[in-house]
Design a protein around this motif. Structure first.
Motif, PDB file in Angstrom:
ATOM      1  N   VAL A  40      10.530  60.388  42.216  1.00 17.16           N
ATOM      2  CA  VAL A  40      10.472  59.145  41.442  1.00 17.16           C
ATOM      3  C   VAL A  40      10.114  57.972  42.354  1.00 17.16           C
ATOM      4  CG1 VAL A  40      11.858  57.492  40.135  1.00 17.16           C
ATOM      5  CG2 VAL A  40      12.040  59.929  39.645  1.00 17.16           C
ATOM      6  N   SER A  41      10.678  57.962  43.552  1.00 20.19           N
ATOM      7  CA  SER A  41      10.346  56.902  44.514  1.00 20.19           C
ATOM      8  C   SER A  41       8.862  56.938  44.878  1.00 20.19           C
ATOM      9  CB  SER A  41      11.200  57.061  45.773  1.00 20.19           C
ATOM     10  OG  SER A  41      12.573  56.983  45.471  1.00 20.19           O
ATOM     11  N   SER A  42       8.294  58.131  44.922  1.00 22.21           N
ATOM     12  CA  SER A  42       6.865  58.267  45.222  1.00 22.21           C
ATOM     13  C   SER A  42       6.010  57.640  44.130  1.00 22.21           C
ATOM     14  CB  SER A  42       6.499  59.745  45.378  1.00 22.21           C
ATOM     15  OG  SER A  42       7.212  60.333  46.448  1.00 22.21           O
TER      16      SER A  42
ATOM     17  N   GLY B  37       6.256  60.949  50.098  1.00 19.38           N
ATOM     18  CA  GLY B  37       7.390  61.266  49.239  1.00 19.38           C
ATOM     19  C   GLY B  37       7.191  62.561  48.469  1.00 19.38           C
TER      20      GLY B  37
ATOM     21  N   VAL C 191       6.909  55.285  42.134  1.00 24.49           N
ATOM     22  CA  VAL C 191       7.083  53.833  42.259  1.00 24.49           C
ATOM     23  C   VAL C 191       6.166  53.288  43.346  1.00 24.49           C
ATOM     24  CG1 VAL C 191       8.707  52.010  42.881  1.00 24.49           C
ATOM     25  CG2 VAL C 191       9.446  53.874  41.389  1.00 24.49           C
ATOM     26  N   SER C 192       6.047  54.015  44.438  1.00 24.99           N
ATOM     27  CA  SER C 192       5.157  53.593  45.529  1.00 24.99           C
ATOM     28  C   SER C 192       3.697  53.577  45.081  1.00 24.99           C
ATOM     29  CB  SER C 192       5.326  54.522  46.735  1.00 24.99           C
ATOM     30  OG  SER C 192       6.618  54.428  47.275  1.00 24.99           O
TER      31      SER C 192
ATOM     32  N   GLY D 195       3.871  57.071  49.061  1.00 23.73           N
ATOM     33  CA  GLY D 195       3.967  57.934  47.897  1.00 23.73           C
ATOM     34  C   GLY D 195       3.572  59.365  48.199  1.00 23.73           C
TER      35      GLY D 195
ATOM     36  N   SER E 145       9.538  65.789  48.770  1.00 19.90           N
ATOM     37  CA  SER E 145      10.240  66.383  47.632  1.00 19.90           C
ATOM     38  C   SER E 145      10.003  67.882  47.557  1.00 19.90           C
ATOM     39  CB  SER E 145       9.808  65.707  46.328  1.00 19.90           C
ATOM     40  OG  SER E 145       8.442  65.948  46.056  1.00 19.90           O
TER      41      SER E 145
ATOM     42  N   ILE F  94      14.825  62.414  43.041  1.00 20.97           N
ATOM     43  CA  ILE F  94      14.962  61.015  43.464  1.00 20.97           C
ATOM     44  C   ILE F  94      13.796  60.615  44.358  1.00 20.97           C
ATOM     45  CG2 ILE F  94      16.359  59.424  44.829  1.00 20.97           C
ATOM     46  CD1 ILE F  94      18.832  60.942  43.843  1.00 20.97           C
ATOM     47  N   VAL F  95      13.451  61.489  45.302  1.00 23.29           N
ATOM     48  CA  VAL F  95      12.330  61.200  46.202  1.00 23.29           C
ATOM     49  C   VAL F  95      11.015  61.166  45.424  1.00 23.29           C
ATOM     50  CG1 VAL F  95      11.010  62.053  48.181  1.00 23.29           C
ATOM     51  CG2 VAL F  95      13.502  62.170  48.202  1.00 23.29           C
TER      52      VAL F  95
END
Length: 314
Positions: free
Chosen positions: A239-241, A263, A243-244, A260, A267, A236-237
């Motif tokens: 994927v958020s990276s 993140g 996105v950033s 990012g 992770s 999850i972290v």
């Protein structure tokens, strides 16, 4: 020989009929001797009196302590090793019990009635919560689970007692039991059953009990298979990276780039903590095994290990 355990809280309108239906189904002699144990969880109506009048053995709690605690006390007090749990509100088809027992006697450690039918349709409020909880349980267990918290199931008393320290004492008891059996290699089967309309008012508080269930699912996942839960959080972290990074390219802002990078580092740390948790669990399991092997029957401060009598049951 079986023991039927029924937790009950203010179920005076249905408890008598439930016991009568049980006696009718079980009186054909196929199961042999049986008993019905009703655990009155602090009812303020005539639940206990009507259960006794119907022929059940009744245990009483001075006040309400929870669905799971009631089941634990009833299972501990049961005379026989084959346990069936059932609710007192008329929702479960008691006529399905012989089918559950037949499948159980094929060698399964637990057989569960998977609810279906129009009275089990998911409402718009319950659907998202049930989907999230079911995803977490299935992800942790690594298999499809038709019903994570059905209250009609059959299992072995001596096996269930081994998990009691890690089973929830509220409405999440059955969910935590499902996870415990599956995560330790037990054989679990499901049989579809028709779920009926409830008699009386439900005791479940949707948001509160869903949050408690989520808590116990996470706790069980971390206890039985910690790497999976840490890996999920790391993904999850991660994927958020990404996105950033995409936002950094679109908005041309360095802050998203640094988020990012942070993140990705996070992770890696989270996944490393998962590996450490696996190592700690292995140490705990090994230590527990050594304690059992070094058990001295003469010591009063230790309880003897439970024997697995599964192969000798009738």
């Amino acid at each position: 020989m079986i023991s039927i355990v029924i937790p009950a809280l203010n179920e005076q309108d249905e408890i008598g009929r439930t016991i009568a239906r049980l006696r009718q189904v079980l009186s054909n002699g196929v199961v042999g001797a049986y008993e019905i144990v009703v655990v009155d969880d602090g009812s303020c109506d005539e639940t206990a009196a009507r259960a006794e009048a119907a022929g059940a053995r009744v245990l009483r709690h001075p006040h309400n302590v929870g669905y799971g605690r009631s089941l634990k006390d009833g299972i501990r007090a049961a005379r026989y090793d084959t346990i069936i749990i059932n609710d007192a509100d008329g929702t479960y088809p008691i006529e399905a019990i012989p089918d559950l027992l037949a499948r159980y006697n094929q060698g399964y450690d637990m057989v569960v009635g998977a609810r279906c039918g129009k009275h089990y349709r998911e409402s718009l409020i319950k659907m998202p919560l049930r989907r999230v909880l079911r995803f977490l349980v299935e992800f942790t267990a690594g298999r499809s689970i038709p019903d994570i918290n059905s209250g009609l199931r059959v299992f072995q008393r001596s096996s269930a007692l081994e998990y009691f320290d890690h089973l929830c004492e509220t409405f999440s008891f059955t969910t935590s039991m499902t996870l415990a059996y599956m995560m330790t290699g037990k054989f679990v089967a499901y049989i579809p059953i028709e779920y009926h309309k409830r008699v009386g008012k439900s005791k479940v508080r949707l948001l509160r009990d869903s949050m408690k269930t989520l808590q116990y699912i996470v706790e069980a996942a971390i206890y039985y298979n910690p790497l999976k839960m840490f890996a999920l959080m790391a993904c999850i972290v991660l994927v958020s990276s990404f996105v950033s990074f995409a936002l950094a390219l679109i908005a041309k802002l360095n802050v998203f780039f640094f988020v990012g990078v942070g993140g990705i580092i996070s992770s890696v740390i989270i996944f490393s903590l998962g590996l450490l948790a696996v190592l700690l669990r292995q140490i705990m399991v090994k230590s527990s095994r050594i304690e059992r092997e070094n058990y001295e029957p003469g010591r009063r401060d230790e309880a003897p290990p439970l024997r697995d009598n599964r192969m000798t049951r009738a």
